[in-house]
Design a protein around this motif. Structure first.
Motif, mmCIF file in Angstrom:
data_model
loop_
_atom_site.group_PDB
_atom_site.id
_atom_site.type_symbol
_atom_site.label_atom_id
_atom_site.label_comp_id
_atom_site.label_asym_id
_atom_site.label_seq_id
_atom_site.Cartn_x
_atom_site.Cartn_y
_atom_site.Cartn_z
ATOM 1 N N THR A 6 0.846 -1.187 0.000
ATOM 2 C CA THR A 6 0.000 0.000 0.000
ATOM 3 C C THR A 6 0.883 1.238 0.000
ATOM 4 O OG1 THR A 6 -1.812 -1.101 1.142
ATOM 5 C CG2 THR A 6 -1.744 1.292 1.287
ATOM 6 N N ILE A 7 0.647 2.149 -0.954
ATOM 7 C CA ILE A 7 1.442 3.371 -1.052
ATOM 8 C C ILE A 7 0.712 4.555 -0.434
ATOM 9 C CG2 ILE A 7 0.566 3.874 -3.378
ATOM 10 C CD1 ILE A 7 4.136 4.621 -2.224
ATOM 11 N N ILE A 8 -0.631 4.548 -0.486
ATOM 12 C CA ILE A 8 -1.429 5.638 0.084
ATOM 13 C C ILE A 8 -2.522 5.051 0.978
ATOM 14 C CG2 ILE A 8 -3.033 7.534 -0.415
ATOM 15 C CD1 ILE A 8 -1.562 7.997 -3.026
ATOM 16 N N GLU A 9 -2.618 5.563 2.177
ATOM 17 C CA GLU A 9 -3.654 5.147 3.122
ATOM 18 C C GLU A 9 -4.339 6.396 3.672
ATOM 19 O OE1 GLU A 9 -5.950 2.354 4.778
ATOM 20 O OE2 GLU A 9 -3.985 1.650 4.067
ATOM 21 N N VAL A 10 -5.638 6.521 3.407
ATOM 22 C CA VAL A 10 -6.429 7.656 3.880
ATOM 23 C C VAL A 10 -7.463 7.130 4.863
ATOM 24 C CG1 VAL A 10 -8.059 9.473 3.210
ATOM 25 C CG2 VAL A 10 -6.094 8.946 1.743
ATOM 26 N N SER A 30 -12.277 7.429 3.576
ATOM 27 C CA SER A 30 -11.285 6.389 3.851
ATOM 28 C C SER A 30 -11.088 5.522 2.607
ATOM 29 C CB SER A 30 -11.722 5.496 5.016
ATOM 30 O OG SER A 30 -11.785 6.221 6.231
ATOM 31 N N PHE A 31 -9.842 5.286 2.232
ATOM 32 C CA PHE A 31 -9.526 4.375 1.125
ATOM 33 C C PHE A 31 -8.017 4.146 1.125
ATOM 34 C CE2 PHE A 31 -9.076 8.618 -0.603
ATOM 35 C CZ PHE A 31 -7.941 8.556 -1.390
ATOM 36 N N SER A 32 -7.581 3.160 0.359
ATOM 37 C CA SER A 32 -6.150 2.890 0.210
ATOM 38 C C SER A 32 -5.846 2.623 -1.261
ATOM 39 C CB SER A 32 -5.707 1.707 1.071
ATOM 40 O OG SER A 32 -6.373 0.528 0.668
ATOM 41 N N ILE A 33 -4.593 2.864 -1.642
ATOM 42 C CA ILE A 33 -4.143 2.650 -3.012
ATOM 43 C C ILE A 33 -2.824 1.892 -2.964
ATOM 44 C CG2 ILE A 33 -3.389 3.756 -5.150
ATOM 45 C CD1 ILE A 33 -5.174 6.120 -4.471
ATOM 46 N N LYS A 34 -2.699 0.867 -3.797
ATOM 47 C CA LYS A 34 -1.486 0.066 -3.829
ATOM 48 C C LYS A 34 -0.471 0.642 -4.812
ATOM 49 C CE LYS A 34 -3.830 -4.228 -2.547
ATOM 50 N NZ LYS A 34 -3.309 -4.183 -1.179
ATOM 51 N N VAL A 53 -7.340 15.896 -3.530
ATOM 52 C CA VAL A 53 -5.989 15.915 -4.112
ATOM 53 C C VAL A 53 -5.096 16.896 -3.365
ATOM 54 C CG1 VAL A 53 -4.691 16.685 -6.135
ATOM 55 C CG2 VAL A 53 -6.623 15.118 -6.415
ATOM 56 N N ARG A 54 -5.609 18.058 -3.054
ATOM 57 C CA ARG A 54 -4.806 19.070 -2.366
ATOM 58 C C ARG A 54 -4.460 18.640 -0.942
ATOM 59 N NH1 ARG A 54 -6.718 20.966 -6.642
ATOM 60 N NH2 ARG A 54 -6.089 22.936 -7.611
ATOM 61 N N LEU A 55 -5.317 17.865 -0.342
ATOM 62 C CA LEU A 55 -5.004 17.299 0.967
ATOM 63 C C LEU A 55 -3.906 16.240 0.857
ATOM 64 C CD1 LEU A 55 -8.644 17.034 2.313
ATOM 65 C CD2 LEU A 55 -6.808 18.265 3.484
ATOM 66 N N LEU A 56 -3.946 15.441 -0.198
ATOM 67 C CA LEU A 56 -2.966 14.367 -0.377
ATOM 68 C C LEU A 56 -1.546 14.902 -0.521
ATOM 69 C CD1 LEU A 56 -4.802 11.906 -2.819
ATOM 70 C CD2 LEU A 56 -4.359 11.571 -0.384
ATOM 71 N N VAL A 57 -1.403 16.092 -1.102
ATOM 72 C CA VAL A 57 -0.053 16.650 -1.294
ATOM 73 C C VAL A 57 0.281 17.716 -0.254
ATOM 74 C CG1 VAL A 57 -0.012 16.120 -3.745
ATOM 75 C CG2 VAL A 57 -0.879 18.331 -2.999
ATOM 76 N N THR A 66 -6.311 10.982 8.932
ATOM 77 C CA THR A 66 -4.883 10.877 8.622
ATOM 78 C C THR A 66 -4.658 10.472 7.168
ATOM 79 O OG1 THR A 66 -4.807 8.548 9.320
ATOM 80 C CG2 THR A 66 -4.315 10.231 10.992
ATOM 81 N N ILE A 67 -3.495 10.894 6.666
ATOM 82 C CA ILE A 67 -3.019 10.493 5.348
ATOM 83 C C ILE A 67 -1.616 9.929 5.530
ATOM 84 C CG2 ILE A 67 -2.358 11.269 3.040
ATOM 85 C CD1 ILE A 67 -4.366 13.575 3.381
ATOM 86 N N THR A 68 -1.392 8.719 5.034
ATOM 87 C CA THR A 68 -0.078 8.096 5.113
ATOM 88 C C THR A 68 0.399 7.784 3.701
ATOM 89 O OG1 THR A 68 -0.656 7.093 7.248
ATOM 90 C CG2 THR A 68 1.263 6.208 6.099
ATOM 91 N N ILE A 69 1.581 8.290 3.352
ATOM 92 C CA ILE A 69 2.163 8.086 2.024
ATOM 93 C C ILE A 69 3.459 7.298 2.177
ATOM 94 C CG2 ILE A 69 2.952 9.161 -0.101
ATOM 95 C CD1 ILE A 69 0.102 9.934 0.477
ATOM 96 N N ASP A 70 3.492 6.109 1.570
ATOM 97 C CA ASP A 70 4.693 5.278 1.607
ATOM 98 C C ASP A 70 5.203 5.089 3.036
ATOM 99 O OD1 ASP A 70 6.622 3.697 0.425
ATOM 100 O OD2 ASP A 70 8.011 5.356 0.057
#
Length: 272
Positions: A6-10, A30-34, A53-57, A66-70
């Motif tokens: 998983t690379i992105i976890e929201v 809430s969602f996740s992306i591999k 999108v603006r929250l993700l970056v 929470t947002i978790t990236i890598d």
């Protein structure tokens, strides 16, 4: 092949532009992306796509969630580290141009991050070749066509070697030929580099290229599934051209398959 990591976890992401108002722009998302997955985010105006999108970056700060990236939790201290892993391509590529030539523009971010000259030159050359813009290295970006400008914007992101590329309505100003070429570039990019791609779009033909489609409405996710499942079960969304053609052929008595068809599948069926 999509990787398992998983690379992105929201988780439970909630946001308001005006804290004095009760209504939320995003409500408990809430969602996740591999890693290596292509996800399209669709929905009407005001559904919360661009806010997400603006929250993700890290351009906006969440009220809750929470947002978790890598593996790294996004916050004020980590957002600069995370931005090295995520590239964002906007609707108008001219908003991203800094340099006076294509080469200078792609190199700008690398220079700001103190990348050595030899490595920087190699990365710029590789990125421009990948998007087929290496022949334009010495040209003024403002004089390029819309499709060429978006290719240069993508090259500037690729030079950073990101894990994730986000395109926020990046194809909306392009003609059909340029749009098709850029979609082909993205497919190649994912296949060769296993980069995660997130596209925010109103174009259902573009969304149909993704592995998953996330449908948003009034700040919430109402569907998260494959293109086949989404287009067969959501009458509010306009279907991609191939699916519209399949339905029309069926209505006119053709012995067309009864299940969703991609563009390639439709072409193969028509050529039988």
């Amino acid at each position: 092949m999509v990787a398992e990591e998983t690379i992105i976890e929201v988780d439970n992401l909630t946001f308001r532009y005006d804290l004095r108002k009760v209504e939320h722009t995003l409500s408990a998302i809430s969602f996740s992306i591999k890693q290596g997955e292509w996800v399209a985010i669709v929905g009407g105006n005001g559904s919360g796509k661009s806010t997400l999108v603006r929250l993700l970056v890290g351009l906006l700060e969440a009220e809750l969630g929470t947002i978790t990236i890598d593996g790294v939790r996004l916050n004020e201290e980590t957002k600069w580290e995370i931005r090295k892993k995520i590239g964002l391509v906007f609707q108008n590529p001219e908003n991203q141009f800094i340099g006076t030539t294509v080469q200078d523009d792609v190199a700008f971010g690398l220079e700001n991050n103190n990348v050595g000259y030899e490595e920087m030159k190699q990365r710029v050359d590789e990125a421009l070749r990948f998007v087929d813009m290496d022949k334009y290295w010495d040209q003024d970006p403002s004089r390029l066509s819309g499709g060429q400008k978006q290719r240069v914007a993508i090259a500037g992101i690729l030079a950073f070697k990101p894990h994730v590329i986000i395109l926020d309505e990046a194809f909306v100003m392009l003609d059909p030929k340029s749009r098709k070429q850029l979609l082909s570039t993205l497919k190649k990019l994912r296949e060769e580099n296993n980069i995660t791609i997130i596209t925010v779009t109103h174009d259902m033909n573009e969304a149909a290229c993704a592995d998953r489609i996330v449908v948003m409405d009034q700040g919430a996710i109402i569907q998260d599934s494959t293109p086949e499942h989404v287009f067969m079960n959501n009458e509010q969304l306009s279907s991609p051209f191939a699916e519209q053609l399949r339905r029309k052929l069926g209505e006119n008595g053709s012995n067309v398959p009864q299940s969703y068809m991609t563009e390639d599948e439709m072409v193969k069926w028509l050529c039988k």
